[in-house]
Design an enzyme around this catalytic site. Sequence first.
Site, PDB file in Angstrom:
ATOM      1  CD  GLU A 147      -3.180  -2.723   7.534  1.00  0.00           C
ATOM      2  OE1 GLU A 147      -2.150  -2.805   7.143  1.00  0.00           O
ATOM      3  OE2 GLU A 147      -3.990  -1.809   7.222  1.00  0.00           O
ATOM      4  CD  GLU A 183      -2.837   5.358   6.997  1.00  0.00           C
ATOM      5  OE1 GLU A 183      -2.767   5.346   5.812  1.00  0.00           O
ATOM      6  OE2 GLU A 183      -1.946   4.790   7.609  1.00  0.00           O
ATOM      7  CE  LYS A 201      -0.149   3.159   4.739  1.00  0.00           C
ATOM      8  NZ  LYS A 201      -0.084   3.254   6.356  1.00  0.00           N
ATOM      9  CB  SER A 206       5.258  -1.889  12.060  1.00  0.00           C
ATOM     10  OG  SER A 206       4.984  -0.598  12.457  1.00  0.00           O
ATOM     11  CG  HIS A 229      -6.034   1.558   5.316  1.00  0.00           C
ATOM     12  ND1 HIS A 229      -5.374   2.626   6.028  1.00  0.00           N
ATOM     13  CD2 HIS A 229      -4.800   0.639   5.047  1.00  0.00           C
ATOM     14  CE1 HIS A 229      -4.155   2.460   6.397  1.00  0.00           C
ATOM     15  NE2 HIS A 229      -3.627   1.257   5.993  1.00  0.00           N
ATOM     16  N   GLY A 265       2.652   2.000  10.792  1.00  0.00           N
ATOM     17  CA  GLY A 265       3.466   3.088  10.709  1.00  0.00           C
ATOM     18  C   GLY A 265       4.227   3.598  12.026  1.00  0.00           C
ATOM     19  CG  ASN A 325      -1.862   1.277   1.502  1.00  0.00           C
ATOM     20  OD1 ASN A 325      -1.579   2.184   0.565  1.00  0.00           O
ATOM     21  ND2 ASN A 325      -2.201   1.271   2.675  1.00  0.00           N
TER      22      ASN A 325
HETATM   23  P1  PGA Z   1       2.820   0.186   7.546  1.00  0.00           P
HETATM   24  O1  PGA Z   1       1.474   0.526   7.156  1.00  0.00           O
HETATM   25  O2  PGA Z   1       3.201  -1.000   7.018  1.00  0.00           O
HETATM   26  O3  PGA Z   1       3.587   1.511   7.320  1.00  0.00           O
HETATM   27  O4  PGA Z   1       2.579   0.266   8.856  1.00  0.00           O
HETATM   28  C1  PGA Z   1       0.570  -0.630   6.873  1.00  0.00           C
HETATM   29  C2  PGA Z   1      -0.803  -0.291   6.279  1.00  0.00           C
HETATM   30  O5  PGA Z   1      -1.019   0.801   6.484  1.00  0.00           O
HETATM   31  O6  PGA Z   1      -1.637  -0.947   5.547  1.00  0.00           O
END
Ligand code: PGA
Length: 254
Positions: A167, A97, A5, A213, A95, A173, A3
């Site tokens: 997640e 976010e 983003k 992460s 997701h 992140g 992803n």
């Molecule tokens: P990350 O993000 O690997 O940077 O923690 C995962 C995601 O948001 O799908």
Amino acid sequence: MGNWKMNKDLSSAVSYVEEFFKLARDTGGKIDIVLFPPFPLIHPVVEAIRGGARWTDLFAVGAQDMHFAEKGAYTGAVSGICIKSVGATHVIIGHSERRTLFGDDNKTVGAKLKSALEMGLVPVLCVGEPLDIRDAGREEEYVIRQLKSAFDKIETRSLRSFTFAYEPIWAIGTGRNATRDEIEPMHNLIRKWASKVGFQGGGDSVRILYGGSVNPDNARELYDIDGVDGFLVGGASLEAYSFAAILDAMIGKE
Ligand code: PGA
């Protein structure tokens, strides 16, 4: 699955694909690779993959989100029909976010999921709890509520090979991945729920990715956890070499 983003532009997206093809080992048909670029980069990435001519059937492109309507007066939004027309086959739905920054509530997530399925896109449904819910020991009921409302208007008996991504929000992140003790019970819970509500093929037919992460250093250990079928990778998918290194760690285990 990677992803991206809100990262990359046209030239860096295309050169990523070229670099990834040079670095990535053959998956032997065992691991599906999907990139989720920002909307305008979907088509160029699809073209770059087709031009690369390596395992095009295993290397797909998806969108990070979609609107639930087929078309209409929704300025700034993008429909499933539109993303499909430019070559996307997958779409991330729900997701965290989108849920926390853009106000996608459980009802909206359900509407998007229904629309994706109707359009023949492969949805990746994200669920996961915030830290205060985990600290209060209520993560299971929280995730179950997300699942129930996502499928509220969907006939689960018609679904096969569905893909979930667990997640935990506090792991996204942050550099702090969830542990085996946190991941395994949650993946079991999701699988049992899928079996209970009657997905075709039962809980074994669904795929449950872990996200939060994931990086080349922890991928092998995380992939070893019972019930982890793959990853949704954010930050570590932004560089072709680290995404390829995660794939390497997974191939090592297959
Ligand atoms: P990350 O993000 O690997 O940077 O923690 C995962 C995601 O948001 O799908």
